[in-house]
Motif scaffolding. Structure first.
Motif, PDB file in Angstrom:
ATOM      1  N   ASP A   8       8.030  18.229  24.239  1.00 35.04           N
ATOM      2  CA  ASP A   8       8.548  16.867  24.338  1.00 35.04           C
ATOM      3  C   ASP A   8       7.437  15.846  24.109  1.00 35.04           C
ATOM      4  OD1 ASP A   8      11.071  17.844  24.816  1.00 35.04           O
ATOM      5  OD2 ASP A   8      11.236  17.065  26.860  1.00 35.04           O
ATOM      6  N   TYR A   9       6.267  16.092  24.710  1.00 31.86           N
ATOM      7  CA  TYR A   9       5.147  15.160  24.521  1.00 31.86           C
ATOM      8  C   TYR A   9       4.726  15.111  23.051  1.00 31.86           C
ATOM      9  CZ  TYR A   9       0.565  13.067  24.529  1.00 31.86           C
ATOM     10  OH  TYR A   9      -0.502  12.255  24.225  1.00 31.86           O
ATOM     11  N   GLU A  20       5.395  20.181  26.997  1.00 36.53           N
ATOM     12  CA  GLU A  20       4.423  19.853  25.955  1.00 36.53           C
ATOM     13  C   GLU A  20       5.093  19.599  24.619  1.00 36.53           C
ATOM     14  OE1 GLU A  20       0.900  22.498  28.099  1.00 36.53           O
ATOM     15  OE2 GLU A  20       2.250  23.412  26.628  1.00 36.53           O
ATOM     16  N   PRO A  35      -4.589  14.864  25.874  1.00 39.07           N
ATOM     17  CA  PRO A  35      -3.267  15.000  25.246  1.00 39.07           C
ATOM     18  C   PRO A  35      -3.200  14.364  23.862  1.00 39.07           C
ATOM     19  CG  PRO A  35      -3.023  14.392  27.551  1.00 39.07           C
ATOM     20  CD  PRO A  35      -4.471  14.257  27.222  1.00 39.07           C
ATOM     21  N   GLU A  36      -3.789  13.182  23.738  1.00 38.34           N
ATOM     22  CA  GLU A  36      -3.754  12.484  22.454  1.00 38.34           C
ATOM     23  C   GLU A  36      -4.551  13.241  21.387  1.00 38.34           C
ATOM     24  OE1 GLU A  36      -3.142   9.616  25.806  1.00 38.34           O
ATOM     25  OE2 GLU A  36      -4.623  11.165  25.350  1.00 38.34           O
ATOM     26  N   VAL A  76       1.446  15.758  33.332  1.00 40.49           N
ATOM     27  CA  VAL A  76       0.158  15.950  32.647  1.00 40.49           C
ATOM     28  C   VAL A  76      -0.914  16.309  33.670  1.00 40.49           C
ATOM     29  CG1 VAL A  76      -1.652  14.820  31.306  1.00 40.49           C
ATOM     30  CG2 VAL A  76       0.759  14.393  30.762  1.00 40.49           C
ATOM     31  N   GLY A  99       7.338  13.322  21.010  1.00 40.90           N
ATOM     32  CA  GLY A  99       7.705  11.980  21.440  1.00 40.90           C
ATOM     33  C   GLY A  99       9.172  11.857  21.800  1.00 40.90           C
ATOM     34  N   ARG A 114      -2.518  16.227  20.272  1.00 42.86           N
ATOM     35  CA  ARG A 114      -1.394  15.795  19.434  1.00 42.86           C
ATOM     36  C   ARG A 114      -1.844  15.337  18.055  1.00 42.86           C
ATOM     37  NH1 ARG A 114       0.877  10.565  21.703  1.00 42.86           N
ATOM     38  NH2 ARG A 114      -1.002   9.832  20.632  1.00 42.86           N
TER      39      ARG A 114
END
Length: 281
Positions: free
Chosen positions: A147-148, A145, A125-126, A118, A151, A129
């Protein structure tokens, strides 16, 4: 197209990677910067500043006062610089769509990559998302990204497809997954996948020995434009992959550190299909 992302004086990232290619494809672009830097942060130094949410909002308000937002058929967002700027992006998307319900929102969820993890500030990021991705019609995450956002940790093609489906269930109708490297692919290759409600397609290219800033920004802009023009995720994937690979290959051959976007502008305006598209489902 309203393009809200970073701007650099030297090199090609953010709007400095997106605006010229979009213009070469014949699109009128309204660039709004979220940060203004001398160069991207991959160099030893980068000077400049982030714009506040108020400053970004003021620019967009001024654009709206000129009657330009009602002419927008698309919004593209990238590097935010600050979580509060994300809220301004969301306001702009809602405003454009209220004026033109047919307009689309393409979110390039700039969060990080596999080599550096990151690289954006706290809370970004949150927000991407939880707020921007559900509001987007199209998202263009790289493998890290994706994958992030899902999750998950994906190592095979089937796992990548499952992660894309999980993210699509949260709102975006089309996902372009870039820089995908999986264990069950041929060695020294990477892939780009486009997935929509009507199918999934993949293009595999050689993995070139070069890392360039702004490739994701260029990819998001090209894919958004080609999708708008053709209405086909498959066609947009083919055109985008060929153009980006040509630019990266040319930059590697020239020994450059910045993408040769201007030198290869003919490859942008008149892309030649170089790779076959594989239908996955």
């Amino acid at each position: 197209m309203l393009s809200i992302q970073s701007l650099v004086a030297v090199g090609h990232v953010g709007n400095s990677a997106a605006v010229f290619p979009l213009q070469r494809l014949g699109h009128e672009v309204i660039p709004v910067m979220t940060v203004h830097l001398s160069n991207h942060t991959g160099y030893e130094t980068a000077r400049g500043a982030s714009l506040s949410a108020h400053e970004v909002r003021e620019v967009i308000t001024g654009v709206d006062e000129r009657g330009m937002l009602e002419q927008c058929d698309a919004v593209l967002s990238g590097y935010l610089g600050d979580r509060r700027v994300g809220a301004v992006v969301l306001e702009a998307v809602h405003r454009v769509k209220s004026l033109n319900p047919a307009a689309t929102y393409c979110c390039d969820p700039v969060i990080g990559d596999r080599s550096g993890g990151v690289f954006v500030g706290p809370g970004i990021p949150e927000f991407i998302r939880d707020e921007l991705v559900p509001a987007a019609d199209i998202i263009t995450p790289n493998h890290f990204e994706l994958d992030y956002l899902s999750g998950r940790v994906t190592r095979t093609l089937s796992e990548v497809l499952a992660a894309v489906d999980h993210v699509r269930d949260r709102g975006p109708r089309i996902v372009l997954a870039t820089s995908v490297v999986v264990e069950d692919a041929p060695p020294q290759t990477m892939a780009m996948l486009a997935v929509s409600e009507v199918g999934a397609w993949m293009v595999t290219t050689p993995l070139l020995p070069i890392s360039l800033g702004g490739c994701g920004d260029l990819t998001a802009a090209l894919f958004s434009a080609h999708l708008h023009e053709t209405g086909s995720p498959e066609r947009a994937l083919a055109l985008t992959t060929s153009t980006v690979f040509t630019i990266v290959e040319s930059t590697l051959a020239a020994g450059g550190q910045e993408m040769r976007i201007v030198a290869e502008q003919d490859a942008i305006a008149h892309p030649a299909l170089r790779f076959e598209v594989e239908r996955l489902r």
